[in-house]
Enzyme design. Structure first.
Site, PDB file in Angstrom:
ATOM      1  N   LEU A  96      -1.416   7.407   4.475  1.00 52.76           N
ATOM      2  CA  LEU A  96      -2.100   6.243   5.022  1.00 52.76           C
ATOM      3  C   LEU A  96      -3.056   6.622   6.143  1.00 52.76           C
ATOM      4  O   LEU A  96      -4.157   6.101   6.223  1.00 52.76           O
ATOM      5  CB  LEU A  96      -1.092   5.204   5.518  1.00 52.76           C
ATOM      6  N   GLN A 137       2.568  -5.214  -6.782  1.00 49.43           N
ATOM      7  CA  GLN A 137       2.178  -4.169  -7.752  1.00 49.43           C
ATOM      8  C   GLN A 137       1.938  -4.799  -9.123  1.00 49.43           C
ATOM      9  O   GLN A 137       1.027  -4.410  -9.855  1.00 49.43           O
ATOM     10  CB  GLN A 137       3.257  -3.076  -7.874  1.00 49.43           C
ATOM     11  N   TYR A 168       8.016  -2.490   1.047  1.00 50.75           N
ATOM     12  CA  TYR A 168       6.858  -2.065   1.859  1.00 50.75           C
ATOM     13  C   TYR A 168       5.758  -1.357   1.041  1.00 50.75           C
ATOM     14  O   TYR A 168       5.969  -0.976  -0.086  1.00 50.75           O
ATOM     15  CB  TYR A 168       7.282  -1.294   3.093  1.00 50.75           C
ATOM     16  N   GLU A 169       4.609  -1.237   1.698  1.00 46.66           N
ATOM     17  CA  GLU A 169       3.386  -0.708   1.060  1.00 46.66           C
ATOM     18  C   GLU A 169       3.124  -1.413  -0.283  1.00 46.66           C
ATOM     19  O   GLU A 169       2.805  -0.776  -1.286  1.00 46.66           O
ATOM     20  CB  GLU A 169       3.453   0.812   0.928  1.00 46.66           C
ATOM     21  N   GLY A 170       3.252  -2.724  -0.272  1.00 50.42           N
ATOM     22  CA  GLY A 170       3.032  -3.520  -1.481  1.00 50.42           C
ATOM     23  C   GLY A 170       4.345  -3.781  -2.189  1.00 50.42           C
ATOM     24  O   GLY A 170       4.940  -2.842  -2.727  1.00 50.42           O
TER      25      GLY A 170
END
Lengths: 380, 249
Positions: free
Chosen positions: A93, A369, A362-364
């Site tokens: 990131l 997705q 987390y992170e989508g």
């Protein structure tokens, strides 16, 4: 088609495995219980080069490919996902975004110390009211003469306290909605930044998660990444790659749980034989293995696409959603195989199950997705 | 000063060993190869000595007798930190042939200190180090568990029955090292892994040397027989089993 790994890739996998099985395993349960940041391990993994392993060597990174990164993440996260997420956030990131979209000056000043591990980075996108819907950023970056003025709150920030460099997403032109968003490089010790308390999480407890408040924080104009209004695109592109790291993390959690379940079921006896000889258990192991192999192939294909400069956003969304979901299924079944022992901390699998849950969020989230995947399918 | 570390390419210590051709050959299918753990500890100590030496030790070289398939193992040694490597392009037939091949190369370019692991974890012969010192006509010290250099003096300690023996020696010499020489083998860093391909790996052609050993047959240990549980109330069954099955009473 070639499924062979290179000698270097295998060496990295082995190095990560050795460190995880030799060192991380020693205190992982204790660190989880105390929610203690793994300072010493971060230092050691920095010396080994993991903190900036995918950054080009000309910016003091390890110069490794994404396939190596997947192999390393799987091995680290078989034992300790808190370390995994620290490595993933810094590599995928923070460093990736600066390397791909930053200016040479930004790379010199910010990327080099992050890639060498001298400093750690954090990625500040989520807000109290903007998680999955990242277009609605409430944090503002008001344009002044030679600087921007940041105000607002960011939530669930990994590495918030240990990081020195923040990549902050904020709204500059609210009327332009997501096209008015910018990304900034912000020094954590800038006046006006304060941290909320350490979040007492269900899993990945030794990673360092806080909310971060910005009150009139001055950010020099040269710290904006990309053109004015590039911030949302920047965040989405960075997250495309970030998903590979988290998918590999989920894969590691699942394969770590399966390895433990296999070992246990060959030792534990019930009804006069090892429980592995009961089909009820053997079939669970078989289901785990198939799911893990599928997840691994999705992770490696995403990594291969990225390494070969081919579009990988769809594949990394598939990898992240699938690996996270099967990590939850596999760890739940692993706890089931261990029975009562699985429900106590000493046997690791309950912790892996707690860690797996976060990979779906987390992170989508898994649902986000699916939005990415289905939109790609339905696009004309 | 230059240090040479002898490394052997051995199957991973967790390998399930199988034999083929009527148990006359080791089955190398699917084997993961590693640096012999004793040699890896020797290399770890050699690297520490170099770091502590303020430049007095200029170079750590590793040497291996093996075919091209041992190169990944050699490159791991380079990734860990060895400066260069020599591979003598011959199959390691037995301890005598390995020591003879290495001696030939070392004679042409001598080293101050040669280190070898006490044994290889596959054949456990414990022979190469001693033979190599004899071929080179230099002193050797066996079972070395610590090695320190102070100026021109070298202090070694070795485990002996009930205690420790401290010795001093001068270079050149050969140390046959065992557990204690270093604590944990090093994990290669990313930089080390990247550098490994750029470091010299010199291939040396072998000399004609006969093997003195002929392996006639290998035998695996008998699998552990299954544990039979007998009800404590059923003494008759226990006696029957001990008498008729175990045949010990």
């Amino acid at each position: 088609m070639n499924f062979e790994f290179s000698e270097e890739q295998l060496m990295i996998q082995q190095a990560a495995r050795d460190y995880a099985q030799r060192e991380l395993i020693k205190d992982v349960i204790e660190r989880d219980a105390k929610a203690e940041f793994p300072t010493e391990h971060v230092k050691n993994l920095t010396e080994l080069g993991f903190m900036g392993m995918v950054v080009d060597t000309k910016y003091d990174g390890g110069g490794m490919d994404t396939v190596s990164y997947v192999l390393a993440m799987e091995e680290i996260c078989k034992v300790d996902s808190s370390l995994g997420v620290i490595i993933s956030v810094n590599n995928s990131l923070v460093c990736y975004g600066i390397e791909e979209f930053g200016t040479e000056e930004q790379k010199e000043k910010y990327l080099k110390p992050l890639a060498s591990g001298e400093k750690l980075g954090a990625f500040l996108l989520s807000e109290p009211e903007a998680g999955s819907d990242a277009t609605h950023q409430r944090t503002t970056a008001e344009e002044k003469d030679d600087h921007y003025l940041l105000n607002g709150t960011k939530n669930w920030i990994t590495n918030a306290n240990c990081a020195s460099t923040y990549v902050v997403i904020a709204q500059t032109h609210p009327e332009k909605r997501h096209k008015g968003i910018n990304a900034f490089l912000v020094d954590k010790d800038s006046p006006g930044i304060s941290l909320g308390p350490h979040e007492d999480k269900m899993g990945m407890r030794s990673s360092d998660t806080h909310s971060v408040m910005f009150t009139d924080v001055k950010v020099p104009k040269e710290n904006r990444i990309g053109e004015d209004g590039f911030g949302f695109k920047f965040a989405m592109k960075t997250l495309d790659g970030g998903r590979i790291g988290i998918a590999a993390q989920a894969l590691g959690i699942a394969s770590g749980a399966m390895e433990r379940a296999i070992q246990y079921s060959k030792e534990r006896k019930a009804f006069g034989t090892e429980i592995a000889n009961h089909q009820a258990i053997a079939f669970k192991l078989s289901d785990m293995a198939v799911k893990i192999e599928n997840a691994r192939n999705l992770c490696l294909k995403s990594a291969w696409l990225k390494d070969n400069k081919k579009p990988y956003g769809l594949m990394s969304a598939m990898a992240k959603q699938y690996a996270a979901d099967i990590a939850m299924e596999v760890t739940t079944e692993a706890v089931q195989i261990f029975g009562g022992y699985g429900y106590v901390k000493e046997y690791h699998v309950e912790r892996l199950m707690r860690e797996a849950k976060l990979t779906q969020i987390y992170e989508g989230t898994s649902e986000v997705q699916k939005i990415v995947i289905s939109r790609a399918l339905l696009r004309d | 000063m230059k240090i040479l570390v002898c490394i052997s390419n051995v199957p991973d210590t967790t390998t399930k060993i199988k034999f083929v051709d009527n148990n006359t050959k080791f089955d190398t299918n699917g084997i993961q190869w590693i640096i012999n753990p004793w040699d890896e500890l020797a290399l770890t100590r050699a690297l520490q000595l170099k770091e502590e030496s303020n430049g007095a030790i200029e170079k750590i070289t590793v040497i291996n007798v093996g075919l091209i398939d041992s190169e990944p193992t050699i490159r791991k040694a380079l990734a860990i930190g060895a400066d260069d490597a020599i591979r003598i392009n011959a199959e390691p037939l037995d301890a005598y042939s390995v020591a003879a091949q290495m001696a030939e190369v070392i004679k042409k370019d001598p080293y101050d200190i040669i280190m070898a692991g006490i044994e290889s974890s596959d054949y456990n012969g414990s022979l190469v180090g001693g033979m190599l010192a004899e071929f080179l006509d230099i002193p050797s010290v066996s079972s070395v568990s610590s090695l320190n250099i102070d100026g021109g003096n070298v202090e070694l300690s070795r485990e002996i029955s009930g205690g420790k023996e401290i010795l001093e020696t001068k270079v050149p010499f050969l140390a046959i090292v065992q557990k204690g020489i270093a604590i944990d083998p090093r994990i290669p860093s990313m930089r080390g892994i990247m550098m490994a391909r750029k470091k010299p790996l010199n291939v040396s052609e072998p000399i004609e040397v006969d093997s003195l050993t002929e392996y006639s047959v290998y035998e695996l240990p008998k699998p552990k027989s299954k544990c039979k549980m007998v009800d404590p109330e059923n003494v008759k069954e226990l006696i029957d089993l001990l008498h008729n099955e175990a045949k010990i009473i």
